[in-house]
Design an enzyme around this catalytic site. Structure first.
Site, PDB file in Angstrom:
ATOM      1  N   TYR A 147      16.298  -4.682  -4.723  1.00 35.16           N
ATOM      2  CA  TYR A 147      15.083  -4.002  -5.182  1.00 35.16           C
ATOM      3  C   TYR A 147      14.720  -2.925  -4.155  1.00 35.16           C
ATOM      4  CZ  TYR A 147      10.225  -2.974  -6.128  1.00 35.16           C
ATOM      5  OH  TYR A 147       9.051  -2.293  -6.374  1.00 35.16           O
ATOM      6  N   LYS A 159       8.302   1.196   2.128  1.00 35.17           N
ATOM      7  CA  LYS A 159       7.271   0.462   2.839  1.00 35.17           C
ATOM      8  C   LYS A 159       7.757  -0.120   4.165  1.00 35.17           C
ATOM      9  CE  LYS A 159       4.347   1.335  -0.265  1.00 35.17           C
ATOM     10  NZ  LYS A 159       4.985   1.468  -1.538  1.00 35.17           N
ATOM     11  N   HIS A 204      -0.739   4.515   2.576  1.00 37.98           N
ATOM     12  CA  HIS A 204      -0.281   4.239   1.203  1.00 37.98           C
ATOM     13  C   HIS A 204      -1.114   5.129   0.276  1.00 37.98           C
ATOM     14  CE1 HIS A 204       0.590   0.812  -1.930  1.00 37.98           C
ATOM     15  NE2 HIS A 204       1.473   1.770  -2.014  1.00 37.98           N
ATOM     16  N   SER A 236      -0.582  -1.466  -5.153  1.00 34.38           N
ATOM     17  CA  SER A 236       0.476  -1.199  -6.125  1.00 34.38           C
ATOM     18  C   SER A 236       0.055  -1.663  -7.512  1.00 34.38           C
ATOM     19  CB  SER A 236       1.733  -1.953  -5.710  1.00 34.38           C
ATOM     20  OG  SER A 236       1.929  -1.791  -4.324  1.00 34.38           O
ATOM     21  N   CYS A 254      -2.182  -0.179  -9.556  1.00 36.97           N
ATOM     22  CA  CYS A 254      -3.612   0.000  -9.859  1.00 36.97           C
ATOM     23  C   CYS A 254      -3.974   1.447 -10.222  1.00 36.97           C
ATOM     24  CB  CYS A 254      -4.469  -0.466  -8.694  1.00 36.97           C
ATOM     25  SG  CYS A 254      -4.389  -2.243  -8.414  1.00 36.97           S
ATOM     26  N   SER A 259      -0.624   7.443 -11.718  1.00 42.13           N
ATOM     27  CA  SER A 259      -1.182   8.215 -12.832  1.00 42.13           C
ATOM     28  C   SER A 259      -2.341   9.099 -12.368  1.00 42.13           C
ATOM     29  CB  SER A 259      -1.564   7.317 -14.004  1.00 42.13           C
ATOM     30  OG  SER A 259      -2.439   6.320 -13.592  1.00 42.13           O
ATOM     31  N   ASN A 319       7.517  -4.671 -13.481  1.00 39.10           N
ATOM     32  CA  ASN A 319       7.714  -3.799 -12.318  1.00 39.10           C
ATOM     33  C   ASN A 319       8.961  -2.917 -12.490  1.00 39.10           C
ATOM     34  OD1 ASN A 319       6.916  -2.809  -9.767  1.00 39.10           O
ATOM     35  ND2 ASN A 319       8.293  -4.218  -8.691  1.00 39.10           N
TER      36      ASN A 319
HETATM   37  C1  SPV Z   1       4.635  -0.479  -4.186  1.00 43.09           C
HETATM   38  O1  SPV Z   1       4.908  -1.620  -4.565  1.00 43.09           O
HETATM   39  O2  SPV Z   1       3.559  -0.197  -3.617  1.00 43.09           O
HETATM   40  C2  SPV Z   1       5.576   0.618  -4.403  1.00 43.09           C
HETATM   41  C3  SPV Z   1       6.944   0.297  -4.693  1.00 43.09           C
HETATM   42  O3  SPV Z   1       5.217   1.750  -4.265  1.00 43.09           O
HETATM   43  S1  SPV Z   1       7.730  -0.366  -3.326  1.00 43.09           S
HETATM   44  O4  SPV Z   1       6.808  -0.404  -2.218  1.00 43.09           O
HETATM   45  O5  SPV Z   1       8.834   0.488  -3.031  1.00 43.09           O
HETATM   46  O6  SPV Z   1       8.136  -1.681  -3.725  1.00 43.09           O
HETATM   47 MN    MN Z   2       3.299   1.856  -3.248  1.00 44.52          MN
END
Ligand code: SPV
Ligand code: MN
Length: 618
Positions: free
Chosen positions: A219, A228, A247, A269, A271, A275, A383
């Site tokens: 993933y 991240k 973030h 993530s 939320c 968009s 997801n």
């Molecule tokens: C998140 O989950 O905040 C994302 C996708 O942006 S990742 O962090 O890459 O899983």
């Molecule tokens: Mn994210």
């Protein structure tokens, strides 16, 4: 064995030449050590030529990690059944003996290194190690951070082409300086090219050496180190140097007279962050990560990345017209964990009926199928994602690669808060906004992590990504604003407010466009606001006007009443939960409690007007 010998013995001549052309000794050493540890059969050094970039794309297909869809440029990839999101439980910071980062997930460094290096040993036997040189932030800028990624996944290397800026040429000019490094192995794979040893999935962040290790996972949020994982490294660097690694999405919002105002936004993530970044008619600078620095007294931001790894669920022509258009047009896109049938991708909430069978992250799929855990398998994973370069979007902001970044007029914070907060409000100032909207960000967790949903406080939506204590992080944040000459306005948004009686959402998905336009006007002091105990809220007439102009929609006073009625009880409960949370943080800055106590007092005083107070009572 010396570094040079290892490299010569393990690498084809032309790959060796590409690597040794890089003058930075640490970069070469990292690659050499990774080769020695993981023992790949071959090593491929990507120097970012179009031919090499295409080769990576082809190899992602040839290796079976991706497959083609009918639309030219579109491919799909599946992650394993138990590898569908960021995995908090096995993602750990490696902390030197005797030190502690409070409640963050951590383990003793030596022990962690021993474990993860053990898991990585020999992990690339029979495979190719792909080495990518990338940069975070625009090139030739105070923001730029050079990075090296070693991975045995062509899918990960291909994703890097779409999501990050190429860095080989930058590295050719680097002899020293800080680097971020990531080493990833998908480990042993099954016939579907999925990591088999899920119980040995580990993601460890060694901030002492600026290195991230990831094994037995694919993933992208776990494997592509510069999302991240490197964010945790950047947070420490930012803390040391007095800037912010966040973030954040960043959107360029048009205002009267053709002006553009940049707003950043932190949302947990799932939320509404992406968009918000992609509102039609506005421009997108960043959808997930930004670095913010004080440049001459002004907060300026850059996108850490150059592409989007976005959630695809609910992307449909009505709610997200721009990205829907991109996702259904030819051009390079990797779809992950969607449903595939007859060469076409499908996902939940795409605005049309889905096939009742196909192939998805569980293998052959049919409606009603039960997964290995006995749960019914949805057609596409909630997801499921797409990876696409930002400049494929017609509304990509022209300043994407500006080495100076863009000036932030405002910053918004928002979570999944069904009960308390009004849809949009402005803080009384930097500290009030940062503490009540940012440090007090409360949300229900989503499918983006591999855990069942629950309510939690997620400060600045950075809960999962910190690498310093929460107290240090918040102190750095507060001080950053105090040092600015021009301070961005701070907003709290809530796209998820529900009617307490019916349980229905009080806003439509597109209403956020109006909130953002209102913020733009506030940044320039062009609309008034009503002071309520939790912040400054819009006046009805301004929203009525904006709803008409932005969405062509009538905005009724009764809707305004419902949305902006202050829910005193719910807000009191919220402020108390937030205070309890911060009481558990040993190094919480004292301002947090002052500000929360004042907020509680304002709310308690307001009880004389009732438990639910309409905006025109203020
Ligand atoms: C998140 O989950 O905040 C994302 C996708 O942006 S990742 O962090 O890459 O899983
Ligand atoms: Mn994210």
């Amino acid at each position: 064995m010396g570094e040079e010998e290892i490299l010569k013995r393990r690498m084809a001549g032309q790959e060796y030449a590409k690597l040794v052309a890089i003058p930075h000794p640490e970069a070469r050493r990292f690659v050499a050590e990774s080769i020695e540890l993981c023992e790949p059969e071959q090593v491929f050094i990507c120097s970012d030529t179009p031919k090499e970039i295409e080769y990576i794309r082809q190899m992602a297909l040839a290796s079976g990690e991706e497959s083609s869809l009918l639309t030219p440029g579109h491919t799909f990839h599946f992650d394993g059944y138990y590898d569908q999101g960021r995995d908090r439980a096995v993602t750990k910071l490696l902390v030197p003996k005797g030190e502690s980062l409070g409640p963050l997930n951590q383990m003793e460094r030596e022990e962690g290194l021993k474990e993860i290096l053990g898991l990585l040993r020999g992990s690339m036997a029979g495979k190719t190690m792909i080495v990518r040189f990338l940069i975070l932030g625009p090139p030739n800028s105070a923001f730029t951070i050079p990075c090296v990624e070693c991975t045995d996944s062509w899918y990960v290397a291909h994703s890097a082409s779409l999501l990050y800026r190429p860095g080989y040429s930058t590295f050719l000019g680097l002899t020293s300086g800080e680097l971020f490094k990531t080493l990833h192995s998908a480990g042993r794979l099954d016939g579907r090219k999925n990591s088999v040893e899920v119980e040995k999935k580990r993601i460890y962040i060694d901030y002492i050496a600026n290195t991230v290790y990831s094994v037995n996972t694919q993933y992208a949020g776990n494997s592509l180190g510069f999302k991240k994982l490197a964010l945790r490294l950047a947070v420490r660097k930012a803390h040391k140097e007095g800037w912010l690694a966040e973030h954040f999405m960043v959107v360029g919002v048009r205002g009267p007279g053709g002006r553009k105002t940049y707003l950043a936004g932190a949302f947990p993530s799932g939320c509404g962050k992406t968009s918000t970044a992609m509102l039609p008619g506005e421009t997108i600078l960043a959808d997930d990560l930004a670095y913010v620095r004080n440049v001459g007294g002004v907060a300026r931001a850059v996108n850490v990345e150059s592409g989007i790894f976005g959630i695809i669920q609910d992307v449909n022509p009505e709610d997200d017209p721009i990205i829907y258009q991109v996702l259904t047009s030819p051009g390079e896109i990797i779809f992950s964990n969607v449903l595939v049938k007859d060469g076409k991708p499908y996902w939940l909430g795409m605005g049309r009926e889905l096939p009742t069978e196909g192939v998805n992250f569980s293998g052959e799929w049919w409606k009603g199928k039960k997964g290995p855990d006995g749960e019914e398998v949805p057609p596409s994973h909630p997801n499921a994602r797409y990876a696409v370069a930002l400049d494929r979007l017609p509304n990509c902001d022209p300043e994407l690669n500006n080495p100076e970044g863009v000036e932030l007029g405002g910053i918004m914070f928002g979570g999944r808060d069904y009960r308390a907060s009004v849809p949009v409000q402005e803080g009384f100032g930097w500290e009030h906004g940062i503490v009540t909207f940012g440090a007090g960000l409360e949300t229900e967790t989503t499918f983006t992590i591999t855990e069942p949903p629950k309510f939690e406080i997620n400060p600045m939506s950075m809960r999962d990504f910190l690498s310093i204590t929460l107290g240090q992080y918040l102190k750095n944040y507060l001080e950053f604003g105090r040092r600015l000459k021009k301070v961005p306005l701070i907003f709290g948004v809530n796209y998820f407010l529900k009617d307490l009686q019916t349980g229905e959402f009080l806003n439509s998905k597109r209403d956020k466009h109006v909130w953002v336009k209102w913020m733009e006007l506030r940044v320039h002091g062009e609309v008034g606001a009503i002071k309520i105990p939790t912040g400054l809220i819009p006046e009805y007439e301004d929203l009525e006007d904006l709803f008409k102009r932005v969405l062509g929609k009538e905005y009724r006073r009764e809707d305004y009443e419902k949305q902006f009625t202050l829910r005193v009880r719910e807000n009191l409960e919220k402020v108390r939960r937030v205070r309890e949370f911060w009481k558990g943080i040993p190094d919480a800055p004292p301002e947090v409690f002052e500000i929360l106590n004042q907020q509680e007092r304002r709310l308690t005083d307001a009880l004389s007007l009732g438990e639910y107070i309409s905006p025109d009572k203020f």
